[in-house]
Every structure is written in C-alpha cells, then in structure tokens.
Write a protein that holds these residues in place. Sequence first.
Motif, PDB file in Angstrom:
ATOM      1  N   ASN A 185      64.444  91.666  68.901  1.00 59.88           N
ATOM      2  CA  ASN A 185      63.361  92.424  68.238  1.00 59.88           C
ATOM      3  C   ASN A 185      62.644  91.604  67.165  1.00 59.88           C
ATOM      4  N   HIS A 186      62.540  90.282  67.375  1.00 67.36           N
ATOM      5  CA  HIS A 186      61.957  89.425  66.333  1.00 67.36           C
ATOM      6  C   HIS A 186      61.215  88.234  66.963  1.00 67.36           C
ATOM      7  N   GLY A 187      61.925  87.286  67.571  1.00 70.11           N
ATOM      8  CA  GLY A 187      61.242  86.133  68.160  1.00 70.11           C
ATOM      9  C   GLY A 187      62.180  84.953  68.332  1.00 70.11           C
ATOM     10  N   VAL A 244      61.395  75.187  65.040  1.00 69.66           N
ATOM     11  CA  VAL A 244      60.200  76.038  65.121  1.00 69.66           C
ATOM     12  C   VAL A 244      60.671  77.482  65.284  1.00 69.66           C
ATOM     13  N   HIS A 245      60.190  78.375  64.420  1.00 74.10           N
ATOM     14  CA  HIS A 245      60.422  79.819  64.609  1.00 74.10           C
ATOM     15  C   HIS A 245      59.066  80.486  64.759  1.00 74.10           C
ATOM     16  N   LEU A 246      58.894  81.243  65.853  1.00 79.58           N
ATOM     17  CA  LEU A 246      57.621  81.891  66.164  1.00 79.58           C
ATOM     18  C   LEU A 246      57.805  83.383  66.399  1.00 79.58           C
ATOM     19  N   HIS A 247      56.687  84.102  66.349  1.00 84.60           N
ATOM     20  CA  HIS A 247      56.633  85.482  66.846  1.00 84.60           C
ATOM     21  C   HIS A 247      55.690  85.481  68.050  1.00 84.60           C
ATOM     22  N   SER A 248      55.777  84.461  68.886  1.00 73.38           N
ATOM     23  CA  SER A 248      54.852  84.313  70.012  1.00 73.38           C
ATOM     24  C   SER A 248      54.986  85.506  70.962  1.00 73.38           C
ATOM     25  N   LYS A 281      61.545  82.275  53.720  1.00 72.88           N
ATOM     26  CA  LYS A 281      62.739  83.090  53.469  1.00 72.88           C
ATOM     27  C   LYS A 281      63.803  82.850  54.534  1.00 72.88           C
ATOM     28  N   GLU A 282      63.433  82.132  55.628  1.00 73.84           N
ATOM     29  CA  GLU A 282      64.405  81.853  56.688  1.00 73.84           C
ATOM     30  C   GLU A 282      65.032  80.465  56.559  1.00 73.84           C
ATOM     31  N   ILE A 283      64.800  79.793  55.420  1.00 74.62           N
ATOM     32  CA  ILE A 283      65.301  78.420  55.313  1.00 74.62           C
ATOM     33  C   ILE A 283      66.827  78.365  55.498  1.00 74.62           C
TER      34      ILE A 283
HETATM   35 ZN   LIG Z   1      60.105  85.744  61.894  1.00 76.22          ZN
END
Ligand SMILES: [Zn+2]
Length: 210
Positions: free
Chosen positions: A159-161, A92-96, A73-75
């Motif tokens: 508040n996300h990553g 790269v998108h992470l919630h690390s 959904k983030e494309i």
């Molecule tokens: Zn995310």
Amino acid sequence: MTEQALREEMVTLARSMFERGYATGGAGNLSLKLPDGNFLTTPTGSSFGRLVAERLSVVDIDGNHLSGDRPSKEIAFHLAIYRNSPDCNAIVHLHSTYLTALSCLEGLDSDNAIKPFTPYYVMRVGQLPVIPYLRPGDPQIATELANRAADYRAFLLANHGPVITGTDLRDAVDNAEELEETAKLALMLDGKAIRYLTDAEVSDLEGRGK
Ligand SMILES: [Zn+2]
Ligand SMILES: O=C(O)[C@@H](O)C(=O)COP(=O)(O)O
C-alpha cells in the motif's frame, strides 16, 4: 566520481524520472553512497523535478544529519539496506503508478510479488518481496528491510510503493524503470493465460548479469 558530480547526477536523474512520470509531487526519495562513506539523500518533502545540488542532505551511517536540508524521513530504511547489502551503492524509492497499484492488491506472494515472465526482470531485479504495510516513516520499515536486504535487490512496501537498489544511482534508476514496466505488464496481463518462465529458464538467467 567526485561528490559534486554525484550531486549533479542525482539532480539530473531525479528530474528525468519526474519529467517521464515516474515521480509526482513530493513523493519518493533517493540516496547514494559518497566517496567518503557518508550518504547523499533527497531532502524531505522535495520534488524530484526541482532538486538543487547544493541543498541535498548528507547523513552518516548512523543517520546523523551532517549538511544540507533536512533529510528524507525514510533515511533510516535506506541506511538499513546499505548496512546489510555491501553491493548496494544507491537506492530509489518511488510511488510510481503501476508498482504502487500492485502494492495495493490482496493476496500477493510475500516472497515475490511478480512471478517472472520476461528475462530482463530476472536479470535486473530477480524477485520482489513484499514488506507488510507500515505508515511512511515508521522505523519498523528499516527493521523489515534490514532482514531482507542481503537476499534481494528490490522490495515492495505494501500500500505504498517500491524500494530499488543499484550498484550506483544510474543502475538503481534503470532497475526501477524496468521494474515499473514489469508491473505495468503484469497488470495488463492480469486474467490472461501467461506463459511464465520455467524454473530452468529463470536459473539460466540468474547470475549471467545484465
Ligand atoms: Zn513513500
Ligand atoms: O510516502 C512517504 O511519505 C515517503 O516514503 C516518501 O515517499 C516521501 O518522504 P520524504 O522523502 O520525507 O519526502
């Protein structure tokens, strides 16, 4: 690299990140530029630990879904970065854990959430601008990233990553790992007297490459 090799590399690098705790559950997404100019991305809701090369999604630069499972959904925000950052070939998108913890703090410097205190952070990432909080999937994230993509290699969604770019997927993953370690150190050092790199030391590192 061929499309098949790039598909296999995405599966391998994602699983490696999953196994080492950089990704959990279905959080995060990856994309890379294919040789034909389209983009390979992780399907929405997929786990980094269980990607299947043949099921990865392919979209064009306008976000049209060409093949594979339904794309992240983030494309739209990935494509916004590619459109505005010619050197970026992977994202790269992470919630690390540590970067996401950092993203939840009040009072971050919106131009750079981590003031440099180690050389490798400067060499790989440079600065970390903060994008104000928007719900995941909000099209406004793409607008915010498009405005900053030409000037930065990584971004922190409040508040996300994190969102991290690279010249290829390996480079983006290495940048992401370095950034996560830097956030861990920043939080460990919170409240301590840090010797930050001076402006001259930062300038000396910038432009030298990795
Ligand atoms: Zn995310
Ligand atoms: O935080 C979210 O919901 C998304 O940004 C995310 O990380 C996972 O979304 P999909 O790529 O659609 O699975």
